[in-house]
Scaffold this active site. Structure first.
Site, PDB file in Angstrom:
ATOM      1  CE  LYS A  45      -4.269   0.849   2.518  1.00  0.00           C
ATOM      2  NZ  LYS A  45      -4.868   0.743   3.854  1.00  0.00           N
TER       3      LYS A  45
ATOM      4  CG  LEU B 208     -13.233  13.512   7.290  1.00  0.00           C
ATOM      5  CD1 LEU B 208     -11.969  12.847   6.764  1.00  0.00           C
ATOM      6  CD2 LEU B 208     -13.298  14.964   6.857  1.00  0.00           C
TER       7      LEU B 208
ATOM      8  CD  GLU C 168     -16.588   5.688   3.144  1.00  0.00           C
ATOM      9  OE1 GLU C 168     -16.808   5.165   2.040  1.00  0.00           O
ATOM     10  OE2 GLU C 168     -16.387   5.041   4.174  1.00  0.00           O
TER      11      GLU C 168
ATOM     12  CG  ASN D 193     -21.222   9.122  13.421  1.00  0.00           C
ATOM     13  OD1 ASN D 193     -21.435  10.162  12.806  1.00  0.00           O
ATOM     14  ND2 ASN D 193     -20.119   8.424  13.261  1.00  0.00           N
TER      15      ASN D 193
ATOM     16  CG  LEU E 296     -35.174  14.618   8.515  1.00  0.00           C
ATOM     17  CD1 LEU E 296     -36.122  15.783   8.744  1.00  0.00           C
ATOM     18  CD2 LEU E 296     -35.545  13.475   9.476  1.00  0.00           C
TER      19      LEU E 296
ATOM     20  CB  CYS F 202     -19.202   5.937  10.424  1.00  0.00           C
ATOM     21  SG  CYS F 202     -17.512   6.375  10.131  1.00  0.00           S
TER      22      CYS F 202
HETATM   23  C1  UDX Z   1     -20.923   9.234   8.351  1.00  0.00           C
HETATM   24  C2  UDX Z   1     -21.045  10.599   9.053  1.00  0.00           C
HETATM   25  O1  UDX Z   1     -21.909  11.446   8.279  1.00  0.00           O
HETATM   26  C3  UDX Z   1     -19.684  11.220   9.242  1.00  0.00           C
HETATM   27  O2  UDX Z   1     -19.817  12.450   9.954  1.00  0.00           O
HETATM   28  C4  UDX Z   1     -18.807  10.245  10.035  1.00  0.00           C
HETATM   29  O3  UDX Z   1     -17.532  10.737  10.234  1.00  0.00           O
HETATM   30  C5  UDX Z   1     -18.715   8.906   9.293  1.00  0.00           C
HETATM   31  O4  UDX Z   1     -20.048   8.410   9.090  1.00  0.00           O
HETATM   32  P1  UDX Z   1     -20.580   8.323   5.876  1.00  0.00           P
HETATM   33  O5  UDX Z   1     -20.607   6.958   6.484  1.00  0.00           O
HETATM   34  O6  UDX Z   1     -19.529   8.641   4.873  1.00  0.00           O
HETATM   35  O7  UDX Z   1     -20.438   9.441   7.030  1.00  0.00           O
HETATM   36  O8  UDX Z   1     -21.991   8.526   5.168  1.00  0.00           O
HETATM   37  P2  UDX Z   1     -23.260   9.491   5.281  1.00  0.00           P
HETATM   38  O9  UDX Z   1     -23.285  10.403   4.140  1.00  0.00           O
HETATM   39  O10 UDX Z   1     -23.388  10.089   6.619  1.00  0.00           O
HETATM   40  O11 UDX Z   1     -24.429   8.406   5.064  1.00  0.00           O
HETATM   41  C6  UDX Z   1     -24.537   7.258   5.889  1.00  0.00           C
HETATM   42  C7  UDX Z   1     -25.645   6.342   5.436  1.00  0.00           C
HETATM   43  O12 UDX Z   1     -26.922   6.911   5.718  1.00  0.00           O
HETATM   44  C8  UDX Z   1     -25.658   6.024   3.942  1.00  0.00           C
HETATM   45  O13 UDX Z   1     -25.958   4.659   3.780  1.00  0.00           O
HETATM   46  C9  UDX Z   1     -26.784   6.862   3.389  1.00  0.00           C
HETATM   47  O14 UDX Z   1     -27.365   6.274   2.254  1.00  0.00           O
HETATM   48  C10 UDX Z   1     -27.747   6.883   4.563  1.00  0.00           C
HETATM   49  N1  UDX Z   1     -28.615   8.070   4.614  1.00  0.00           N
HETATM   50  C11 UDX Z   1     -28.078   9.296   4.818  1.00  0.00           C
HETATM   51  C12 UDX Z   1     -30.002   7.923   4.521  1.00  0.00           C
HETATM   52  O15 UDX Z   1     -30.526   6.811   4.352  1.00  0.00           O
HETATM   53  N2  UDX Z   1     -30.785   9.045   4.634  1.00  0.00           N
HETATM   54  C13 UDX Z   1     -30.277  10.277   4.839  1.00  0.00           C
HETATM   55  O16 UDX Z   1     -31.067  11.228   4.943  1.00  0.00           O
HETATM   56  C14 UDX Z   1     -28.878  10.405   4.922  1.00  0.00           C
END
Ligand code: UDX
Length: 440
Positions: A45, A161, A163, A216, A258, A268
């Site tokens: 890596k 953060l 993704e 979270n 929402l 996460c």
């Molecule tokens: C999340 C947190 O947002 C971030 O602050 C933390 O550091 C890591 O975890 P991430 O896992 O990258 O980030 O994704 P995020 O955009 O938060 O979405 C998480 C999941 O929730 C996804 O599967 C997404 O599809 C779902 N989601 C999100 C919903 O179903 N509805 C929503 O309104 C928002």
């Protein structure tokens, strides 16, 4: 970088762990002007990273990595010994996965603490970027004092953060949270984050560690809440998209997180929600709300497949096109992806699956069964042309931006189950689709 080159230089930051969190933080701090060296136990890596090859998909990250390597601000090394003694800050960004009971597996974190403690300069600082159980930083300081006979501050600096939007989230966060155990470490952290303009909250170590889990868990709660509202909308005739907007415009509620759908996934939310429930349990408190949040999230996936099954009566012999494998759009990550569970459930119920994702196919192949009943397609067209129904499982822009009018001409069936509510309900009806979504 050769060990000799490494020894001749000192680093503002040494990041341990070239995973998602570590690499984004390293590249961004290097871009802010710091000298950063990333260490990973996987030499392949490191070798690839030295040539600017990123091991995962994150928009824009390759450009920042290449730019900071060229400016001699970002370095990579496979060994702790050659670089940790020259570091002012050692940032720990190793994985802390879930055990089956939800307990956080901190094995790798403690291995790093034990390895770096004897090597670190007495004035250097450890910064926890890994998400660790509340109380870990305090424990780490005590352990370092015991094993290395040094008094080294451990700071909690949780990452928020997302993704797919990590670079923007890093440079323009809503807030930064720092748990610092002393005025000295607080001063060092203030200098480190000077270039990021946002609200900065300085708290105790335990509070910072809790803020990460609580944030979270709260966002996951919002998602499970709106998903339950969506399920009731379906039987009462209300439209969850408008309900969410109507609720969200109340500033106390807020419109984000929402979006009703097939539930949250990723590296996460599932892990952190289970961890907080477990942490509560080990402190003799039963976190009833989080238990339901988790239950609702796994129910939502099953309920969606049942909806498709009810339509056909039986899924045996049916071909279902699944658009999207990643846990959300703009990433190749399939960890805890709703799509993966849905495909497994469709296969279990006797369906054949044709799947397409713009970037996550390689990762999905590693976790999905190898069977002639599961075929991967390079394009949306290829997947939908042979299917009895099309399922949208990931909120990719390429799916919402697709020309569904043209697609329809190529499709075997006009039946669409939109698990992410990304298509316009009215327009789909007008185009003659048999369109089902969540809570509308
Ligand atoms: C999340 C947190 O947002 C971030 O602050 C933390 O550091 C890591 O975890 P991430 O896992 O990258 O980030 O994704 P995020 O955009 O938060 O979405 C998480 C999941 O929730 C996804 O599967 C997404 O599809 C779902 N989601 C999100 C919903 O179903 N509805 C929503 O309104 C928002």
């Amino acid at each position: 970088m050769t060990p000799k080159e490494a020894q001749s230089t000192s680093y503002d930051i040494v990041v341990v762990g070239a995973g998602y969190v570590g690499l984004v933080a390293a590249a961004c701090f290097a871009d802010l002007g710091f000298r950063v060296c990333v260490i990973d136990r996987n030499p392949d890596k490191i070798e690839r990273l030295q040539h600017g090859v990123i091991p995962f998909f994150e928009p824009g990250l390759d450009l920042v990595v290449k730019r900071t390597i060229a400016r001699k601000r970002l370095f990579f090394s496979p060994s702790l010994e050659s670089v940790v003694p020259h570091a002012k800050i050692v940032m720990i960004a190793v994985g802390t996965p879930s055990q089956p009971n939800g307990k956080v597996d901190t094995h790798d974190y403690w291995k790093v603490i034990d390895a770096i403690a004897p090597l670190m300069h007495a004035t250097a600082l450890i910064v926890d970027k890994s998400t660790v159980p509340i109380g870990t930083a305090q424990k780490a300081m005590k352990r370092i004092a015991r094993i290395a006979k040094k008094s080294i501050d451990v700071v909690s600096f949780p990452e928020f953060l997302r993704e797919g939007t990590a670079l923007d989230d890093f440079l323009k966060p809503d807030r930064l949270v720092v748990g610092a155990p002393s005025k000295k470490s607080e001063r060092i952290m203030k200098r480190l984050i000077r270039g990021i303009r946002t609200k900065k909250i300085f708290t105790s170590l335990e509070t910072a560690e809790m803020i990460k889990y609580a944030s979270n868990a709260f966002l996951a709660t919002k998602i499970s809440f709106i998903n339950e509202i969506a399920n009731i909308c379906e039987s009462t005739g209300a439209d969850v998209v408008d309900v969410a907007l109507g609720m969200g415009l109340d500033k106390r509620i807020g419109t984000s997180f929402l979006r009703a759908g097939i539930g949250y996934g990723g590296s996460c939310f599932p892990k952190d929600v289970k961890a907080l429930k477990h942490i509560a349990g080990s402190n003799h408190y039963s976190f009833k709300l989080l238990k339901s949040v988790i239950e609702v999230n796994s129910f939502q996936r099953k309920y969606f497949v049942e909806k498709i099954e009810r339509h056909f009566r039986s899924l045996k012999g049916k071909t279902i096109a699944v658009l999207g494998l990643a846990f959300k759009g703009n990433t190749d990550d399939v960890r805890e992806s709703a799509s993966i569970d849905i495909i497994n459930e469709l296969l279990r119920k006797g369906a054949k699956v044709v799947a397409h994702d713009p970037v996550a196919e390689t990762n999905a192949r590693k976790v999905l069964p190898v069977t002639p009943k599961l075929i991967y397609c390079q394009t949306i067209e290829h997947a939908v042309k042979q299917a009895d129904a099309t399922v949208i499982a990931t909120e990719w822009r390429t799916f919402s931006d697709a020309n569904w009018k043209t697609l329809k001409k190529k499709m075997k069936s006009s039946l669409v189950f939109d698990g992410r509510n990304i298509l316009d309900k009215q327009k789909m009806k007008e185009l003659g689709f048999d369109y089902y979504s969540i809570g509308r």
